[in-house]
Design a protein around this motif. Structure first.
Motif, mmCIF file in Angstrom:
data_model
loop_
_atom_site.group_PDB
_atom_site.id
_atom_site.type_symbol
_atom_site.label_atom_id
_atom_site.label_comp_id
_atom_site.label_asym_id
_atom_site.label_seq_id
_atom_site.Cartn_x
_atom_site.Cartn_y
_atom_site.Cartn_z
ATOM 1 N N MET A 62 0.847 -1.178 0.000
ATOM 2 C CA MET A 62 0.000 0.000 0.000
ATOM 3 C C MET A 62 0.890 1.239 0.000
ATOM 4 O O MET A 62 1.772 1.383 0.828
ATOM 5 N N SER A 63 0.653 2.142 -0.943
ATOM 6 C CA SER A 63 1.488 3.338 -1.040
ATOM 7 C C SER A 63 0.947 4.444 -0.146
ATOM 8 O O SER A 63 -0.238 4.503 0.160
ATOM 9 N N GLU A 64 1.867 5.297 0.257
ATOM 10 C CA GLU A 64 1.470 6.408 1.119
ATOM 11 C C GLU A 64 0.875 7.529 0.280
ATOM 12 O O GLU A 64 1.136 7.665 -0.912
ATOM 13 N N ASP A 65 0.101 8.350 0.943
ATOM 14 C CA ASP A 65 -0.488 9.526 0.330
ATOM 15 C C ASP A 65 0.624 10.456 -0.152
ATOM 16 O O ASP A 65 1.565 10.729 0.590
ATOM 17 N N PRO A 66 0.549 10.957 -1.395
ATOM 18 C CA PRO A 66 1.601 11.835 -1.917
ATOM 19 C C PRO A 66 1.855 13.074 -1.039
ATOM 20 O O PRO A 66 2.994 13.485 -0.868
ATOM 21 N N GLU A 67 0.801 13.631 -0.481
ATOM 22 C CA GLU A 67 0.982 14.802 0.372
ATOM 23 C C GLU A 67 1.751 14.434 1.646
ATOM 24 O O GLU A 67 2.643 15.164 2.085
ATOM 25 N N ARG A 68 1.430 13.282 2.205
ATOM 26 C CA ARG A 68 2.138 12.824 3.409
ATOM 27 C C ARG A 68 3.615 12.569 3.094
ATOM 28 O O ARG A 68 4.501 12.884 3.888
ATOM 29 N N LEU A 69 3.897 11.961 1.929
ATOM 30 C CA LEU A 69 5.285 11.735 1.524
ATOM 31 C C LEU A 69 6.028 13.051 1.352
ATOM 32 O O LEU A 69 7.184 13.176 1.745
ATOM 33 N N TYR A 70 5.363 14.037 0.751
ATOM 34 C CA TYR A 70 5.979 15.357 0.561
ATOM 35 C C TYR A 70 6.341 15.975 1.907
ATOM 36 O O TYR A 70 7.454 16.481 2.089
ATOM 37 N N VAL A 71 5.419 15.916 2.857
ATOM 38 C CA VAL A 71 5.665 16.490 4.182
ATOM 39 C C VAL A 71 6.811 15.754 4.870
ATOM 40 O O VAL A 71 7.683 16.370 5.485
ATOM 41 N N LYS A 72 6.832 14.430 4.742
ATOM 42 C CA LYS A 72 7.894 13.634 5.351
ATOM 43 C C LYS A 72 9.250 13.999 4.756
ATOM 44 O O LYS A 72 10.224 14.203 5.488
ATOM 45 N N ARG A 73 9.321 14.106 3.442
ATOM 46 C CA ARG A 73 10.590 14.457 2.795
ATOM 47 C C ARG A 73 11.010 15.878 3.151
ATOM 48 O O ARG A 73 12.201 16.139 3.350
ATOM 49 N N ALA A 74 10.066 16.789 3.232
ATOM 50 C CA ALA A 74 10.390 18.169 3.606
ATOM 51 C C ALA A 74 10.948 18.224 5.028
ATOM 52 O O ALA A 74 11.912 18.950 5.297
ATOM 53 N N ALA A 75 10.371 17.438 5.928
ATOM 54 C CA ALA A 75 10.859 17.404 7.310
ATOM 55 C C ALA A 75 12.259 16.809 7.371
ATOM 56 O O ALA A 75 13.125 17.310 8.100
ATOM 57 N N GLU A 76 12.502 15.747 6.601
ATOM 58 C CA GLU A 76 13.829 15.138 6.573
ATOM 59 C C GLU A 76 14.858 16.108 6.016
ATOM 60 O O GLU A 76 15.976 16.216 6.537
ATOM 61 N N LYS A 77 14.491 16.838 4.967
ATOM 62 C CA LYS A 77 15.412 17.817 4.378
ATOM 63 C C LYS A 77 15.693 18.945 5.364
ATOM 64 O O LYS A 77 16.837 19.386 5.501
ATOM 65 N N ALA A 78 14.655 19.412 6.066
ATOM 66 C CA ALA A 78 14.844 20.479 7.048
ATOM 67 C C ALA A 78 15.790 20.035 8.159
ATOM 68 O O ALA A 78 16.671 20.803 8.585
ATOM 69 N N LEU A 79 15.648 18.810 8.627
ATOM 70 C CA LEU A 79 16.541 18.287 9.661
ATOM 71 C C LEU A 79 17.976 18.223 9.137
ATOM 72 O O LEU A 79 18.918 18.626 9.820
ATOM 73 N N HIS A 80 18.137 17.751 7.910
ATOM 74 C CA HIS A 80 19.458 17.663 7.282
ATOM 75 C C HIS A 80 20.109 19.046 7.204
ATOM 76 O O HIS A 80 21.275 19.218 7.582
#
Length: 65
Positions: free
Chosen positions: A1-19
């Motif tokens: 089951m794939s994740e919601d595209p918006e949720r993936l975007y938020v997750k990637r944005a949070a990971e990038k911000a932490l980086h």
């Protein structure tokens, strides 16, 4: 089951911000050094610490597997 595209975007944005925050913190520390050679020496210390953390994480993951 794939994740919601918006949720993936938020997750990637949070990971990038932490980086970015982590690298900015290291940059700030290096900029506080009084000379270029001391900044390079401090960078080597940072590298050693990151590698030690990576070794610890890898060991823990191997034990958990």
């Amino acid at each position: 089951m794939s994740e919601d595209p918006e949720r993936l975007y938020v997750k990637r944005a949070a990971e990038k911000a932490l980086h970015v925050m982590v690298l900015d913190s290291i940059r700030h520390d290096l900029e506080q050094q009084p000379s270029g050679s001391s900044a390079q020496a401090k960078a080597r210390i940072w590298c050693a610490h990151v590698l030690a953390i990576a070794d610890d994480v890898a060991d823990a993951k191997r034990r958990a597997a």
